[in-house]
Structure formats: C-alpha cells, structure tokens
Design a protein around this motif. Structure first.
Motif, PDB file in Angstrom:
ATOM      1  N   GLN A  25      -8.815  -4.305  -2.814  1.00  0.00           N
ATOM      2  CA  GLN A  25      -9.870  -2.961  -3.950  1.00  0.00           C
ATOM      3  C   GLN A  25      -8.450  -2.078  -2.783  1.00  0.00           C
ATOM      4  OE1 GLN A  25     -12.098  -3.560  -5.817  1.00  0.00           O
ATOM      5  NE2 GLN A  25     -12.447  -5.931  -5.033  1.00  0.00           N
ATOM      6  N   GLY A  26      -8.639  -0.558  -3.566  1.00  0.00           N
ATOM      7  CA  GLY A  26      -7.758   0.192  -3.446  1.00  0.00           C
ATOM      8  C   GLY A  26      -7.201   1.257  -4.535  1.00  0.00           C
ATOM      9  N   THR A  27      -5.996   1.781  -4.890  1.00  0.00           N
ATOM     10  CA  THR A  27      -5.960   2.473  -5.673  1.00  0.00           C
ATOM     11  C   THR A  27      -4.863   2.356  -5.861  1.00  0.00           C
ATOM     12  OG1 THR A  27      -4.765   4.267  -4.076  1.00  0.00           O
ATOM     13  CG2 THR A  27      -7.180   4.466  -4.803  1.00  0.00           C
ATOM     14  N   PRO A  28      -4.403   2.957  -7.213  1.00  0.00           N
ATOM     15  CA  PRO A  28      -2.954   2.551  -7.357  1.00  0.00           C
ATOM     16  C   PRO A  28      -1.932   2.873  -6.467  1.00  0.00           C
ATOM     17  CG  PRO A  28      -4.019   4.157  -9.608  1.00  0.00           C
ATOM     18  CD  PRO A  28      -4.453   3.187  -8.413  1.00  0.00           C
ATOM     19  N   GLN A  29      -1.841   4.379  -5.641  1.00  0.00           N
ATOM     20  CA  GLN A  29      -1.369   4.261  -4.182  1.00  0.00           C
ATOM     21  C   GLN A  29      -1.207   3.083  -3.189  1.00  0.00           C
ATOM     22  OE1 GLN A  29      -3.371   6.855  -6.089  1.00  0.00           O
ATOM     23  NE2 GLN A  29      -2.570   7.390  -7.715  1.00  0.00           N
ATOM     24  N   SER A  30      -2.130   2.678  -3.241  1.00  0.00           N
ATOM     25  CA  SER A  30      -2.043   1.594  -2.580  1.00  0.00           C
ATOM     26  C   SER A  30      -0.591   0.732  -1.765  1.00  0.00           C
ATOM     27  CB  SER A  30      -3.060   1.121  -2.162  1.00  0.00           C
ATOM     28  OG  SER A  30      -4.963   2.141  -2.514  1.00  0.00           O
ATOM     29  N   THR A  52     -10.074  -2.874  -8.399  1.00  0.00           N
ATOM     30  CA  THR A  52      -9.185  -4.404  -7.663  1.00  0.00           C
ATOM     31  C   THR A  52      -7.910  -4.232  -8.081  1.00  0.00           C
ATOM     32  OG1 THR A  52     -11.317  -5.537  -8.269  1.00  0.00           O
ATOM     33  CG2 THR A  52      -9.437  -6.601  -8.110  1.00  0.00           C
ATOM     34  N   ILE A  53      -7.269  -4.146  -6.634  1.00  0.00           N
ATOM     35  CA  ILE A  53      -5.325  -4.066  -7.109  1.00  0.00           C
ATOM     36  C   ILE A  53      -5.325  -5.740  -7.356  1.00  0.00           C
ATOM     37  CG2 ILE A  53      -5.631  -1.773  -6.459  1.00  0.00           C
ATOM     38  CD1 ILE A  53      -4.091  -3.263  -4.001  1.00  0.00           C
ATOM     39  N   ALA A  54      -5.458  -6.734  -6.932  1.00  0.00           N
ATOM     40  CA  ALA A  54      -5.587  -8.030  -6.366  1.00  0.00           C
ATOM     41  C   ALA A  54      -6.713  -9.383  -6.356  1.00  0.00           C
ATOM     42  CB  ALA A  54      -3.955  -7.755  -5.996  1.00  0.00           C
TER      43      ALA A  54
END
Length: 105
Positions: A15-20, A59-61
């Motif tokens: 879980q994160g942001t596009p900047q993670s 969710t980024i992955a």
C-alpha cells in the motif's frame, strides 16, 4: 482448468502512493525468482505480480502466491528461507508488505 480444492492463494500487497519507492523491475526480475527458489521446495506452485493500470493512492503492487495446500504455505512462511525473502524487500521498496489468504467463494 478446475483448481485443486486444497490449493491456497496468498496475496502479498503493498500500500502506498504514486510517489512511494517501488522498483517494479527489481521486483519482477529478482524478488519473484527468489521467492520461487526459496519456497518451491515447500509447495509454492506459482507466483505472479500485478500492478494497477493507473497511478493512484492505495494498492501499488500485488503478488499472488499459489501453494499446494495450507501446510505448504505455513511451511514456506515459517521456513529458514523466509528470512532471505523478507530481507530482500528493502531492495525494491520501503513499504511494508501485507499478507492475506484468499478463500474461494
């Protein structure tokens, strides 16, 4: 193809942001092969990575790990090799992976 009724699917999500920080290339080229090498002897049949189509918070992955059965999943996550898998996480992200077991409907 009818799935094995004993098979277990574990989703590992980030879980994160596009900047993670999340290095998709490292994850696919190095981490997933490490996961397969470490846990195949315990009953991991397949691992695949998925990423959202658009950059957004949340969710980024996702990694989908299919194990032969619950005992195989428990053995893999409790194995000595699990520490090497977890130690590799910092190479591709600062995010903390979260695990969830899927249950068929």
């Amino acid at each position: 193809m009818i799935p094995d009724s004993d098979a277990i699917v574990v989703y590992v999500t980030y879980q994160g942001t596009p900047q993670s920080r999340f290095d998709r290339h490292y994850y696919i080229d190095h981490h997933l092969p490490l996961v397969m090498k470490a846990w195949r002897p315990y009953g991991l049949d397949h691992a695949a990575a998925f990423f959202p189509a658009t950059a957004q918070d949340g969710t980024i992955a996702i990694c989908e790990c299919r194990f032969r059965n619950l005992a195989a999943a428990d053995a893999a996550f409790g194995s000595a090799e699990a520490s090497a898998v977890m130690a590799d996480v910092h190479h591709f992200t600062d995010l903390v992976p979260e695990r969830a077991r899927a249950v068929p409907l």
